[in-house]
Design an enzyme around this catalytic site. Structure first.
Site, PDB file in Angstrom:
ATOM      1  N   GLY A 151     115.316  97.390 -13.680  1.00  0.00           N
ATOM      2  CA  GLY A 151     115.505  96.085 -13.060  1.00  0.00           C
ATOM      3  C   GLY A 151     116.622  95.334 -13.747  1.00  0.00           C
ATOM      4  N   SER A 208     116.400  92.918 -15.732  1.00  0.00           N
ATOM      5  CA  SER A 208     116.151  92.529 -17.110  1.00  0.00           C
ATOM      6  C   SER A 208     115.894  93.723 -18.031  1.00  0.00           C
ATOM      7  CB  SER A 208     114.962  91.566 -17.169  1.00  0.00           C
ATOM      8  OG  SER A 208     113.871  92.095 -16.478  1.00  0.00           O
ATOM      9  N   GLY A 209     115.697  94.897 -17.497  1.00  0.00           N
ATOM     10  CA  GLY A 209     115.500  96.036 -18.372  1.00  0.00           C
ATOM     11  C   GLY A 209     114.923  97.240 -17.662  1.00  0.00           C
ATOM     12  N   LYS A 210     114.626  98.258 -18.452  1.00  0.00           N
ATOM     13  CA  LYS A 210     114.056  99.493 -17.897  1.00  0.00           C
ATOM     14  C   LYS A 210     112.551  99.491 -18.086  1.00  0.00           C
ATOM     15  CE  LYS A 210     117.724 102.869 -18.559  1.00  0.00           C
ATOM     16  NZ  LYS A 210     118.157 104.049 -19.287  1.00  0.00           N
ATOM     17  N   LYS A 261     108.163  97.716 -20.767  1.00  0.00           N
ATOM     18  CA  LYS A 261     109.454  97.209 -20.320  1.00  0.00           C
ATOM     19  C   LYS A 261     110.338  96.996 -21.525  1.00  0.00           C
ATOM     20  CE  LYS A 261     111.415  94.076 -17.120  1.00  0.00           C
ATOM     21  NZ  LYS A 261     111.155  93.074 -16.127  1.00  0.00           N
ATOM     22  N   ASP A 315     110.759  84.689  -9.119  1.00  0.00           N
ATOM     23  CA  ASP A 315     111.270  85.923  -8.526  1.00  0.00           C
ATOM     24  C   ASP A 315     110.130  86.643  -7.811  1.00  0.00           C
ATOM     25  OD1 ASP A 315     113.170  87.747  -7.796  1.00  0.00           O
ATOM     26  OD2 ASP A 315     113.200  88.804  -9.705  1.00  0.00           O
TER      27      ASP A 315
END
Ligand SMILES: *[C@@H]1O[C@H](CO)[C@@H](O)[C@H](O)[C@H]1NC(C)=O
Ligand SMILES: *[C@@H]1O[C@H](CO)[C@@H](O)[C@H](O)[C@H]1NC(C)=O
Ligand SMILES: *[C@@H]1O[C@H](CO)[C@@H](O)[C@H](O)[C@H]1NC(C)=O
Length: 977
Positions: free
Chosen positions: A671, A673-675, A690, A791
Site C-alpha cells: 500500500g 504506507s508500506g508492505k 505491516k 481512507d
C-alpha cells in the site's frame, strides 16, 4: 562642547526598558487566551521594547512602532476568539486562517475600526455572523469560509461601502440571501457556495453589483428564476449557479455579460430555449447547462463563440448540430449526450480545434463519422453509442494515437474496420458491438496493449481469430458473440491472464476447446475467468476437465458438437442448460443423452482424486511450516531489540519471532504506507505485519516519531469487534512494524471485484455493511478523542473466516484534536480515488462526514458489485453513475448486482437508499455513522416496516428532521476560473 551635548542627549533618552509597550501587552493578553501547541508564538515575550519583531506581527514602519498587521495563518492555535486584539488602534490586517478557533465571532469585533482585511477562514467558528461586522467602515476583505457558522447573512451587510470580497463558502448558513447585499456596490467577489440555505430566490438586487467579477452560488438551495437583472453585471467573469433548483428559462439579458468567461448552470430545473444574442458573449470559454430541461435547438450563434468546452447533456435539445461548431478554434470538450439531436455531424468537426472529448451518445444523429475528428491528434474519447451513424470508420482515425475510449455501440456502421484502428496503443475500451461491421479481426490488434474491454458482438465479423489476441495481457472482457467467426480459438488464449469474461457464442467456431492444453500450469493463469459462453458454435471433442478449476458464474457450452462425459463437477441438474444441444455428450443427467452413463464411478474417482490432492496439500503445508519455524528459530538470535517493541494485547507469541519472518515471499499486499506480510508463528497463530516505508525526507525527525507513537498508542487501545486489532508494534528508528491479527478472507475489495464475487451473497454483503458501519461508528463516537479514518474503502475492510468485517488501516487516520466537532485540517489530500467526498474540491478539511461519504461508496459497491471508478462510467464515478442510472431508468434493477438473488430485492433497495444518503454532496445531509448503523439495522432482513415503494421507484430520501433531500448528481466540483 559636542561631548557635552552627547551626554545631555544620553541623559534625555528613556531609561533601559524592562517591559514591552502597551500594544505588546494587548498582544500578550491575546496570546494567553489561546493554546499554542507548537509554540509558534514563543517569540512573543515582554523583554522586547515593541512587538514589531514578533512572529506574525508587522508595524507601520520601524520608526513608527504601531502594529498594523497580525498574521497568524496555519499555526494550530486553539481556543476562543478574543476581541482584545481590537485594542490595537491601528490594526488593519488580521488573519487567523486555518487554526482551531472554536467560539462564535463576538459582537464587539466591530471595535477593530481600522480593519481592512479580516480572514477567519478554516476554523471551528460557530454561532451566527454578528450584525456589527458591518460597522467596520473600511473593511475590504471578509473571509469566513470553512467554519460551522449557522443562521443568515446579516441584512446590515448592505451598509458596507468598501467591501470587495465576501467569502462565506462552506458553512452551515441556513438563512436566505438578503436583498440588501445588492447595495454593496464595491463588491467584486461573492462566494456563498455549499451552504444549506433555506430554499429561497436569488434576489434581483444582486444585479446592482456592477463591479462583481465572481458570483459563486453552487449548492445554495436556490429556487425560482434566474433574475434578468444579472445581465447588468458587465464585469462578471464567472457565474456559477450549479446544483440548485432554479427553474424557468435562461434570461436573454445575460447576453449583456460582456466579460464573462464561465457560465455554470448544470443540475438545475431550467427549461425553455437558450436565449438569442449569445454571440455577444465573445469572451465565453466554458458553458455548462447540463442536466436541466432545456429545449429547442442548439443555436448556431453559441457555436460561433471561441468556446473551449460546451456541455449540454441530459436536456431535451432537438434539431441538428450547427456547422459553425466546427469553426470554433478552442473546442476541446463537446458533450451533448442524452438529448434528442439528429442530422449529420458537421463535416469538419475537429479540423480547427484540439478536440479531446466528444460524447454525443443517445441522440438520433445519422450519416458518416467525420474524417477530421482527430486532425489535431488530441482526441481521447470518441463516444457515439446509440445513434444511427452509418458508413465506414474513416481510415484517418487509424492514426489517432491519442484515443483511449472508442464507443460506437448500436449504430449502423458497416464495412471493414481500418487495420490500424484495431491496434491503437492507448485504447482500453474498444466497443463496436451492435453494428454491421464485416471482415476479419486484424492481427494488428497486438499493438493495443492497453486494451481491457474488446466488445464486438452482434456484427458480421468473419474469418478466424488472430493468435495475436493472446498477446493482450490486460484483456478483461472479450465479447465477440453473434458474428461469423470461423476456425479454432487460438491456443494463445491461455495466456490471457486477466480475462474474466469470454463470450463467443453464436459464431461458426469449431475444433476443440483449447483449455484442454497439455500444460496445466497455463490453465491456472486463466484463473480469473468467470464468464465463459461458447454456445451455438461447432466445437467438438471432450469438455476439458480443467474447466472444473475455474470459478465460473456463467458457463454455457450448449448447442455444439461436444462429446464424451461431463466433468463430475458439472454432472448435475443445475448445469443442464450449460450443456444441452450436444448430441454426443453424456452424463448423469437423464435426458441429456440417451445412454446411461458410468457417471457414478466417475464421481467416485473424483472424490478419490480430491482426497489425494488434499493429502498432498496438507503434507506441503507441513513441510513449509517446519521450514518456517526452523528459519525463525535461526533468525531470532539477531532479531530486533525487545525494548523497541510495544504490545497492546496479551500476546501468545514472542515479538522476536516476527522480524525473522519478513521475506518477500510472504508479502500479501503493498500500500501507500508500506508492505503487508503474512506471518505464520511457531504457535500456529497467523498475524499480518505491516512494515511502514522508511521516511525519506525530514519525516524522521524526532517530532514525527513522537506523533507516530502517540497515534499507535491510541490505536493500540482500541478494542472493538469490528476493528482489526493492533497486537503490537515495533519502532526502532529505521524500522516501523505494526502487527495486526490476520484476516483469512482478505479485503472486501479484493473479494468483491474478483471472480470470487459470487461467494458474497446478499446476507453476507449486508452483514459486512453493518459490521463496518459499527466499526466506524465506534471510531467516531466512542473514542476519545474521536478518530477520523480518512481512507475508508473496500480494500480497508477485511474479512475473517466467517466473512465478519473489520475496519483496518489507519494509515492516514489521525486522532481528531479533541475538538468536539472533530473537524481536522490536513496538509495533503488523503483518501482514494472514487471514495473522496466532494468537499475536498473546495476545502482541505475532513471530518467524520467525509468518512460517511466514503462508507456510502462502499455500500454502493456492495449493492452494485461495481468498482468505485470504472472506465465504463466515463466521466462519472460510481456515485454519479448510480444516481443518473436511477434517474433515467426510475428503477433500481439496472444498478443492483445481477448475481444477487432477486428475492432480496426489497432489502437491497433499502440499503441502496442508505448508500445514497451517505453520499449526499453536502456533508450536512449525510447521517452520522451512529445513525447509519441504525438505518442499516432497520433496513435488515427482520424489518419489513420500511418497505420500498410498490412501483419500483426509490422514494425520495428523507432525512431525520423530515426534510426531503432533493435529487442531486453528486458533482460538487468547485468550478472557478
Ligand atoms: C500570512 O502568513 C502566511 C503564512 O505564514 C503567508 O503565506 C501569507 O503570505 C501572509 N500574508 C500576508 C498578507 O502577509
Ligand atoms: C438554522 O440553524 C440553527 C442552528 O442549527 C437553528 O437554531 C435555526 O432554527 C435554523 N434556522 C432556520 C431558518 O432553519
Ligand atoms: C437595485 O435593484 C432593484 C431591483 O433590481 C431596483 O429596483 C433598484 O432600483 C436598484 N437600486 C439601485 C440603487 O440601483
Amino acid at each position: 562642547m559636542l561631548a557635552l551635548l552627547f551626554l545631555f542627549l544620553l541623559f534625555l533618552s528613556p531609561p533601559p526598558i524592562l517591559s514591552v509597550n502597551q500594544e505588546g501587552l494587548y498582544l500578550l493578553r491575546f496570546k494567553h487566551g489561546l493554546s499554542d501547541p507548537n509554540q509558534s508564538l514563543s517569540s512573543w515575550n515582554d523583554n522586547d521594547e515593541t512587538p514589531c519583531n514578533w512572529f506574525g506581527i508587522s508595524c507601520e514602519t520601524p520608526a513608527l512602532p504601531r502594529v498594523t498587521s497580525v498574521n497568524l495563518t496555519g499555526l494550530e492555535l486553539a481556543g476562543p476568539f478574543s476581541s482584545s486584539i481590537c485594542r490595537l488602534p491601528f490594526l488593519s490586517f488580521l488573519s487567523l486562517n486555518n487554526n482551531s478557533i472554536n467560539t462564535s465571532i463576538p459582537a464587539d469585533i466591530s471595535d477593530c475600526q481600522r480593519l481592512q482585511h479580516l480572514d477567519l477562514a478554516q476554523n471551528f467558528l460557530s454561532g451566527s455572523i454578528p450584525d456589527s461586522l458591518s460597522e467596520i467602515p473600511y473593511l475590504r476583505y471578509l473571509d469566513l469560509s470553512g467554519n460551522s457558522i449557522t443562521g443568515g447573512i446579516p441584512a446590515s451587510f448592505g451598509k458596507f461601502r468598501h467591501l470587495e470580497n465576501l467569502i462565506l463558502l462552506d458553512n452551515f448558513l441556513n438563512g436566505t440571501i438578503p436583498r440588501e447585499l445588492g447595495n454593496i456596490s464595491s463588491l467584486r467577489e461573492f462566494h456563498l457556495a455549499y451552504n444549506p440555505l433555506s430554499p429561497g430566490p436569488l434576489p434581483s438586487e444582486l444585479g446592482n453589483l456592477t463591479n462583481l467579477e465572481v458570483l459563486w452560488l453552487t449548492g445554495c438551495n436556490l429556487v425560482g428564476q434566474i433574475p434578468a437583472s444579472l445581465g447588468r453585471l458587465t464585469r462578471l467573469q464567472n457565474l456559477d449557479l450549479s446544483i440548485n433548483r432554479l427553474s424557468g428559462s435562461i434570461p436573454s439579458s445575460l447576453t449583456g455579460l460582456k466579460d464573462i468567461i464561465q457560465i455554470e448552470f448544470y443540475n438545475n430545473s431550467l427549461s425553455g430555449k437558450l436565449p438569442p444574442g449569445l454571440s455577444n458573449l465573445t469572451t465565453l470559454r466554458r458553458f455548462d447547462a447540463s442536466m436541466n430541461q432545456l429545449t429547442g435547438t442548439i443555436p448556431s450563434e453559441l457555436c460561433e463563440l471561441p468556446l473551449g468546452s460546451l456541455n449540454l447533456f441530459e436536456n431535451r435539445f432537438e434539431g441538428t448540430l450547427p456547422e459553425s461548431i466546427a469553426r470554433s478554434p478552442n473546442l476541446y470538450e463537446l458533450k451533448l449526450f442524452n438529448n434528442k439531436l439528429s442530422g449529420e455531424l458537421p463535416r469538419e468537426l475537429g479540423k480547427n480545434s484540439p478536440l479531446e472529448s466528444l460524447d454525443i451518445s443517445y441522440n438520433a444523429f445519422y450519416g458518416g463519422i467525420p474524417e477530421t475528428l482527430c486532425e489535431k491528434g488530441k482526441l481521447q474519447d470518441l463516444i457515439l453509442i446509440y445513434n444511427s451513424f452509418s458508413g465506414k470508420i474513416p481510415t484517418s482515425l487509424g492514426k489517432c494515437q491519442s484515443l483511449r475510449r472508442v464507443r460506437l455501440r448500436n449504430n449502423k456502421l458497416s464495412g471493414t474496420v481500418p487495420e490500424k484502428f484495431w491496434g491503437l496503443p492507448h485504447v482500453y475500451l474498444f466497443e463496436l458491438a451492435e453494428n454491421s461491421f464485416s471482415g476479419p479481426i486484424s492481427g494488428k490488434i497486438s499493438g493495443a496493449y492497453n486494451l481491457s474491454n474488446l466488445l464486438i458482438s452482434n456484427n458480421q465479423f468473419s474469418g478466424s481469430m488472430p493468435h495475436e489476441l493472446g498477446h493482450l495481457g490486460n484483456l478483461d472482457e472479450f465479447s465477440g458473440n453473434d458474428n461469423k467467426l470461423t476456425g479454432q480459438i487460438p491456443a494463445s488464449f491461455v495466456k490471457l491472464g486477466q480475462l474474466s469474461k469470454l463470450d463467443l457464442s453464436d459464431n461458426e467456431l469449431s475444433g476443440e476447446i483449447p483449455l484442454s492444453g497439455k500444460i496445466p500450469s497455463q490453465i491456472g493463469s486463466l484463473s480469473g475467468l468467470n464468464y465463459l459462453d461458447l454456445s451455438s458454435n461447432a466445437f467438438s471433442g471432450k469438455i476439458p476437465l480443467e474447466l472444473q478449476n475455474l470459478k465460473l458464474n456463467v458457463l454455457n457450452l450448449s448447442n455444439n458438437q461436444l462429446s464424451g462425459e461431463l466433468p463430475a463437477l458439472y454432472a448435475n441438474e443445475n448445469y443442464r442448460d450449460s450443456f444441452v444441444g450436444n448430441p454426443g455428450l453424456c452424463g448423469d443427467l437423464p435426458d441429456l443423452c440417451p445412454r446411461v452413463s458410468t457417471g457414478k464411478n466417475l464421481g467416485y474417482l473424483w472424490i478419490l482424486r480430491s482426497i489425494f490432492i488434499l493429502a498432498a496439500i496438507v503434507f506441503l503445508v507441513g513441510v513449509v511450516g517446519f521450514y518456517w519455524k526452523y528459519r525463525t528459530f535461526k533468525k531470532n538470535k539477531k532479531g530486533i531489540g525487545m525494548s523497541k517493541w510495544r504490545s497492546f494485547h496479551k500476546l501468545s507469541f514472542s515479538e522476536f519471532e516476527i522480524s525473522g519472518c519478513l521475506n518477500e515471499d510472504s508479502v500479501i499486499g503493498i500500500g501507500a504506507s508500506g508492505k503487508v506480510y503474512k506471518v505464520a508463528l511457531s504457535n500456529g497463530e497467523e498475524v499480518a505485519v505491516k512494515k511502514l516505508w522508511k521516511g525519506t525526507r525530514k519525516d524522521d525527525s524526532s517530532d514525527e516519531l513522537g506523533k507516530f507513537e502517540v497515534e499507535v498508542e491510541t490505536l493500540g487501545k482500541i478494542r472493538h469487534k469490528n476493528i482489526v486489532r493492533l497486537l503490537c508494534c515495533c519502532n526502532s528508528g529505521d524500522c516501523k512494524l505494526l502487527v495486526y491479527e490476520f484476516m483469512p478472507n482478505g479485503s472486501l475489495g479484493d473479494l468483491l471485484h474478483s471472480n470470487k464475487r459470487s461467494l458474497l451473497n446478499w446476507p453476507r454483503r449486508y452483514k459486512i455493511a453493518l459490521d463496518a458501519a459499527e466499526g466506524l461508528s465506534y471510531l467516531h463516537n466512542d473514542c476519545v478523542p474521536p478518530i477520523v479514518h480518512r481512507d475508508v474503502k473496500s480494500n480497508n475492510i477485511l474479512l475473517d473466516s466467517e466473512f465478519g468485517a473489520k475496519v483496518a488501516d489507519f494509515g492516514v487516520a489521525k486522532v481528531a484534536n479533541g475538538v468536539s466537532k472533530g473537524v481536522e485540517t490536513m496538509s495533503a489530500i488523503a483518501g482514494s480515488c472514487g471514495y473522496i467526498a466532494p468537499e475536498y474540491g473546495y476545502t482541505l478539511r475532513v471530518n467524520e462526514k467525509s468518512d460517511t461519504y466514503s462508507f456510502g461508496v462502499v455500500i454502493l459497491e456492495l449493492v452494485t458489485g461495481r468498482l468505485p471508478v470504472d472506465p465504463e462510467f466515463g466521466e462519472k464515478d460510481l456515485v454519479k453513475w448510480v444516481c443518473t442510472t436511477l434517474d433515467q431508468k426510475a428503477t433500481a434493477d439496472h444498478v443492483i448486482d445481477p448475481i444477487l438473488d432477486p428475492k432480496h430485492k426489497e432489502e437491497i433497495e433499502r440499503v441502496l437508499e442508505i448508500g445514497l444518503l451517505c453520499t449526499s454532496p453536502l456533508p450536512i445531509n449525510r447521517p452520522p455513522m451512529r445513525k447509519v448503523v441504525k438505518l442499516l439495522q432497520e433496513a435488515g432482513p427482520d424489518n419489513k416496516s420500511r418497505s420500498a415503494r410498490k412501483d419500483g421507484k426509490l422514494s425520495p430520501y428523507y432525512y431525520e428532521d423530515g426534510s426531503v433531500q432533493r435529487k442531486e448528481d453528486g458533482s460538487g466540483q468547485a468550478s472557478i476560473v
